[in-house]
Motif scaffolding. Structure first.
Motif, PDB file in Angstrom:
ATOM      1  N   PHE A 121       0.821  -1.205   0.000  1.00  0.00           N
ATOM      2  CA  PHE A 121       0.000   0.000   0.000  1.00  0.00           C
ATOM      3  C   PHE A 121       0.858   1.259   0.000  1.00  0.00           C
ATOM      4  CE2 PHE A 121      -3.620  -2.495   2.181  1.00  0.00           C
ATOM      5  CZ  PHE A 121      -4.171  -2.808   0.946  1.00  0.00           C
ATOM      6  N   THR A 122       1.999   1.232   0.706  1.00  0.00           N
ATOM      7  CA  THR A 122       2.905   2.379   0.678  1.00  0.00           C
ATOM      8  C   THR A 122       3.439   2.608  -0.729  1.00  0.00           C
ATOM      9  OG1 THR A 122       3.575   2.015   2.981  1.00  0.00           O
ATOM     10  CG2 THR A 122       5.039   3.346   1.615  1.00  0.00           C
ATOM     11  N   SER A 123       3.799   1.516  -1.412  1.00  0.00           N
ATOM     12  CA  SER A 123       4.282   1.628  -2.786  1.00  0.00           C
ATOM     13  C   SER A 123       3.187   2.170  -3.708  1.00  0.00           C
ATOM     14  CB  SER A 123       4.759   0.254  -3.278  1.00  0.00           C
ATOM     15  OG  SER A 123       5.158   0.312  -4.629  1.00  0.00           O
ATOM     16  N   MET A 124       1.966   1.651  -3.550  1.00  0.00           N
ATOM     17  CA  MET A 124       0.852   2.116  -4.374  1.00  0.00           C
ATOM     18  C   MET A 124       0.587   3.606  -4.152  1.00  0.00           C
ATOM     19  SD  MET A 124      -3.132   0.790  -4.385  1.00  0.00           S
ATOM     20  CE  MET A 124      -2.603  -0.924  -4.378  1.00  0.00           C
ATOM     21  N   ALA A 125       0.778   4.052  -2.904  1.00  0.00           N
ATOM     22  CA  ALA A 125       0.530   5.453  -2.569  1.00  0.00           C
ATOM     23  C   ALA A 125       1.707   6.363  -2.911  1.00  0.00           C
ATOM     24  CB  ALA A 125       0.221   5.569  -1.074  1.00  0.00           C
ATOM     25  N   ARG A 126       2.769   5.779  -3.486  1.00  0.00           N
ATOM     26  CA  ARG A 126       3.979   6.507  -3.862  1.00  0.00           C
ATOM     27  C   ARG A 126       4.661   7.090  -2.627  1.00  0.00           C
ATOM     28  NH1 ARG A 126       2.429  10.126  -9.054  1.00  0.00           N
ATOM     29  NH2 ARG A 126       4.659  10.583  -8.888  1.00  0.00           N
ATOM     30  N   GLY A 127       4.742   6.257  -1.583  1.00  0.00           N
ATOM     31  CA  GLY A 127       5.377   6.665  -0.348  1.00  0.00           C
ATOM     32  C   GLY A 127       6.812   6.180  -0.265  1.00  0.00           C
ATOM     33  N   ASN A 128       7.401   6.291   0.924  1.00  0.00           N
ATOM     34  CA  ASN A 128       8.797   5.919   1.178  1.00  0.00           C
ATOM     35  C   ASN A 128       8.867   4.406   1.395  1.00  0.00           C
ATOM     36  OD1 ASN A 128      11.404   5.563   2.121  1.00  0.00           O
ATOM     37  ND2 ASN A 128      11.380   7.405   3.401  1.00  0.00           N
ATOM     38  N   GLY A 249      -6.099   9.224  12.771  1.00  0.00           N
ATOM     39  CA  GLY A 249      -5.121   9.707  13.740  1.00  0.00           C
ATOM     40  C   GLY A 249      -3.707   9.739  13.194  1.00  0.00           C
ATOM     41  N   THR A 250      -3.285   8.686  12.472  1.00  0.00           N
ATOM     42  CA  THR A 250      -1.930   8.656  11.919  1.00  0.00           C
ATOM     43  C   THR A 250      -1.745   9.730  10.849  1.00  0.00           C
ATOM     44  OG1 THR A 250      -2.672   6.893  10.413  1.00  0.00           O
ATOM     45  CG2 THR A 250      -1.479   6.223  12.404  1.00  0.00           C
ATOM     46  N   MET A 251      -2.800   9.967  10.073  1.00  0.00           N
ATOM     47  CA  MET A 251      -2.713  11.005   9.030  1.00  0.00           C
ATOM     48  C   MET A 251      -2.523  12.386   9.656  1.00  0.00           C
ATOM     49  SD  MET A 251      -5.479  11.735   6.000  1.00  0.00           S
ATOM     50  CE  MET A 251      -5.570   9.979   5.650  1.00  0.00           C
ATOM     51  N   LEU A 252      -3.352  12.702  10.650  1.00  0.00           N
ATOM     52  CA  LEU A 252      -3.270  14.020  11.287  1.00  0.00           C
ATOM     53  C   LEU A 252      -1.972  14.176  12.070  1.00  0.00           C
ATOM     54  CD1 LEU A 252      -6.959  14.389  12.587  1.00  0.00           C
ATOM     55  CD2 LEU A 252      -5.923  15.415  10.541  1.00  0.00           C
ATOM     56  N   LEU A 253      -1.560  13.119  12.766  1.00  0.00           N
ATOM     57  CA  LEU A 253      -0.345  13.193  13.578  1.00  0.00           C
ATOM     58  C   LEU A 253       0.895  13.369  12.718  1.00  0.00           C
ATOM     59  CD1 LEU A 253       0.748  13.006  16.460  1.00  0.00           C
ATOM     60  CD2 LEU A 253       0.900  10.523  16.166  1.00  0.00           C
ATOM     61  N   SER A 254       0.975  12.649  11.602  1.00  0.00           N
ATOM     62  CA  SER A 254       2.147  12.770  10.731  1.00  0.00           C
ATOM     63  C   SER A 254       2.272  14.184  10.171  1.00  0.00           C
ATOM     64  CB  SER A 254       2.075  11.745   9.599  1.00  0.00           C
ATOM     65  OG  SER A 254       0.939  11.968   8.790  1.00  0.00           O
ATOM     66  N   ARG A 255       1.129  14.811   9.854  1.00  0.00           N
ATOM     67  CA  ARG A 255       1.178  16.178   9.335  1.00  0.00           C
ATOM     68  C   ARG A 255       1.535  17.171  10.435  1.00  0.00           C
ATOM     69  NH1 ARG A 255      -4.262  15.854   5.433  1.00  0.00           N
ATOM     70  NH2 ARG A 255      -3.425  14.202   4.066  1.00  0.00           N
ATOM     71  N   ARG A 256       0.997  16.923  11.627  1.00  0.00           N
ATOM     72  CA  ARG A 256       1.294  17.821  12.745  1.00  0.00           C
ATOM     73  C   ARG A 256       2.775  17.782  13.109  1.00  0.00           C
ATOM     74  NH1 ARG A 256      -1.926  20.375  16.705  1.00  0.00           N
ATOM     75  NH2 ARG A 256      -0.495  21.602  17.983  1.00  0.00           N
ATOM     76  N   LEU A 257       3.404  16.627  12.964  1.00  0.00           N
ATOM     77  CA  LEU A 257       4.815  16.473  13.306  1.00  0.00           C
ATOM     78  C   LEU A 257       5.753  16.845  12.163  1.00  0.00           C
ATOM     79  CD1 LEU A 257       4.664  13.131  15.344  1.00  0.00           C
ATOM     80  CD2 LEU A 257       4.853  15.473  16.224  1.00  0.00           C
ATOM     81  N   GLY A 258       5.192  17.256  11.026  1.00  0.00           N
ATOM     82  CA  GLY A 258       6.002  17.774   9.933  1.00  0.00           C
ATOM     83  C   GLY A 258       6.642  16.738   9.034  1.00  0.00           C
ATOM     84  N   PHE A 259       6.106  15.526   8.979  1.00  0.00           N
ATOM     85  CA  PHE A 259       6.645  14.511   8.075  1.00  0.00           C
ATOM     86  C   PHE A 259       6.247  14.823   6.630  1.00  0.00           C
ATOM     87  CE2 PHE A 259       6.782  12.140  12.060  1.00  0.00           C
ATOM     88  CZ  PHE A 259       8.001  11.487  11.960  1.00  0.00           C
ATOM     89  N   ASP A 263       6.560  10.063   3.725  1.00  0.00           N
ATOM     90  CA  ASP A 263       6.640   9.447   5.047  1.00  0.00           C
ATOM     91  C   ASP A 263       5.262   9.300   5.677  1.00  0.00           C
ATOM     92  OD1 ASP A 263       9.360   9.214   4.855  1.00  0.00           O
ATOM     93  OD2 ASP A 263       9.794  11.048   5.966  1.00  0.00           O
ATOM     94  N   GLU A 264       4.366  10.227   5.367  1.00  0.00           N
ATOM     95  CA  GLU A 264       2.992  10.125   5.873  1.00  0.00           C
ATOM     96  C   GLU A 264       2.349   8.812   5.437  1.00  0.00           C
ATOM     97  OE1 GLU A 264      -1.309  12.018   4.775  1.00  0.00           O
ATOM     98  OE2 GLU A 264       0.315  13.463   5.066  1.00  0.00           O
ATOM     99  N   ALA A 265       2.583   8.414   4.186  1.00  0.00           N
ATOM    100  CA  ALA A 265       2.021   7.155   3.694  1.00  0.00           C
ATOM    101  C   ALA A 265       2.544   5.975   4.507  1.00  0.00           C
ATOM    102  CB  ALA A 265       2.357   6.974   2.208  1.00  0.00           C
TER     103      ALA A 265
END
Length: 331
Positions: A121-128, A249-259, A263-265
Motif C-alpha cells: 500500500f505504501t508503494s501504491m501510494a507513492r510513499g517511502n 489519527g496517523t494522518m493528522l499526527l504525521s502532518r502535525r509532526l512535519g513529516f 513518510d505520511e504514507a
C-alpha cells in the motif's frame, strides 16, 4: 477525478471463510489433529525463513536511518493500539461480547504491523518504500517479544501466562527461521526472490492450516453456541471503529509532526495495520486450544477490513500525487 476501486473480498479472505466452514462441518480431531499441527508448525517456520531470505539488507540499512518515523510507528503499534484496545473492551457492557471475543479484540491490538500489505500500500501510494520495509520488518521482529509481554500485561486469562517456555516456543517458530533466512540470504536470496509465488503459497497455506486447527478445536468445544450474530456484528463494528481511529489519527499526527507526504504514507499504512501472519501462530502458543479459535475471530475480521480500506486509501494517495504532478510548474 478520484478512482475508487470496489472493495471486493479477495481470494484469500474467501479461503479463510471456507476454512472456517470446513472446520465447522469437519473438525480435525485426535491423532490426525496432532499431525496437522506439526505440519502447520513446519509451514510457519518455512514462511519466516523465506521472509528472512528475501529481505534485502540494503533496504533495511537505508530505512533504519529514519529513526523518528520508526519510533512513532513503534509507539502507535505497541503503546497506542494496546491502550485503545483495552479502553474499547473496558467501555463495553460484558453482555455485548463473550469473554473470548473481548480477549480477541485486545489481542488484535497487541499484534505487530503487517509486512506485505504495508509495503504494497505504501508503494501504491507513492510513499517511502524503503522506510516501510524497515519499519514493518522491525515491527514484526519486535512483536515476537513485545506481543507476549503485552499479553501478560493486559490479559489475565487461562493460557496467557508468560513463561520462558512460551518465549522459547515463539522464538523457535518465528525468530530463528527468520534469522536463518537472513544468514543464508547470500546463497538462497536470489532463488527466493525469483519464486515469489512460493512465498505467497507458503504464507497463505500456513495461515489456513493454523486457522483450521484453531477453529476445529473451538468447534469441538462449542464455538458457535458461544457466538451469537449480535456478538459477531459487534466485533465488526469495533474493528471498523478502531481502524478508522488509527487511519485518521496517523494522518493528522504525521502532518502535525512535519513529516513529508511520502513518510505520511508509511506512518498511515504501517501504523494502522495488524498482522494476521504473526497473530495466528502466536494465538496457538499463547492461548488454550479451546480459546484460540474465538480469539482469532476479531483478527480475521480486522484483516479483511484493513485490506479493503487500505486499497481505497492507497489509490486515493496515488491519484492525488498524479494530480499534483500534472500541475504546471511554477516559476
Amino acid at each position: 477525478m478520484i478512482r475508487v476501486p470496489r472493495p471486493n473480498m479477495d481470494g484469500f479472505t474467501m479461503a479463510l471463510v471456507a476454512t472456517v466452514g470446513l472446520a465447522t462441518v469437519l473438525p480435525v480431531q485426535g491423532q490426525l489433529a496432532q499431525g496437522v499441527h506439526w505440519l502447520a508448525e513446519a509451514a510457519i517456520a518455512l514462511l519466516f525463513f523465506l521472509h528472512g531470505a528475501r529481505l534485502p539488507r540494503e533496504e533495511v540499512v537505508a530505512g533504519m536511518a529514519h529513526w523518528r518515523l520508526h519510533l512513532l510507528i513503534f509507539s502507535l503499534t505497541f503503546v497506542a493500539f494496546p491502550l485503545i484496545g483495552w479502553a474499547a473492551v473496558a467501555a463495553l457492557p460484558h453482555s455485548l461480547l463473550p469473554p473470548a471475543l473481548a480477549i480477541g479484540v485486545q489481542f488484535l491490538c497487541l499484534l505487530p504491523s503487517t509486512v506485505q500489505s504495508s509495503i504494497a500500500f505504501t508503494s501504491m501510494a507513492r510513499g517511502n518504500v524503503a522506510a516501510a520495509v524497515c519499519s514493518s520488518t522491525l515491527s514484526n521482529i519486535s512483536g515476537i517479544l513485545m506481543t507476549p509481554l503485552l499479553v501478560a500485561l493486559f490479559l489475565k486469562v487461562q493460557g496467557t501466562a508468560l513463561s520462558l517456555d512460551t518465549l522459547q516456543t515463539i522464538a523457535a517458530q518465528l525468530l530463528l527461521p527468520f534469522v536463518a533466512g537472513q544468514l543464508l540470504r547470500r546463497w538462497v536470496g536470489a532463488w527466493a526472490a525469483r519464486h515469489k509465488t512460493m512465498l505467497k503459497f507458503t504464507d497463505r497455506s500456513s495461515i489456513l492450516l493454523v486457522v483450521y486447527i484453531a477453529f476445529s478445536e473451538a468447534v469441538v468445544n462449542g464455538l458457535w453456541h458461544q457466538v451469537p450474530p449480535t456478538a459477531l456484528g459487534m466485533v465488526v463494528l469495533i474493528d471498523g471503529v478502531i481502524l478508522a481511529l488509527f487511519l485518521v489519527g496517523t494522518m493528522l499526527l504525521s502532518r502535525r509532526l512535519g513529516f513529508s507526504r511520502a513518510d505520511e504514507a508509511v506512518i498511515v499504512f504501517c501504523g494502522s495495520k495488524k498482522s494476521l501472519v504473526s497473530g495466528v501462530p502466536m494465538a496457538g502458543v499463547l492461548f488454550a486450544p479451546a480459546t484460540a479459535g474465538l480469539v482469532l475471530l476479531p483478527v480475521m475480521v480486522f484483516h479483511q477490513i484493513q485490506l479493503m480500506v487500505g486499497a481505497v486509501l492507497a489509490r486515493r494517495y496515488a491519484d492525488e500525487e498524479e494530480a499534483r504532478d500534472a500541475l504546471p510548474a511554477t516559476s
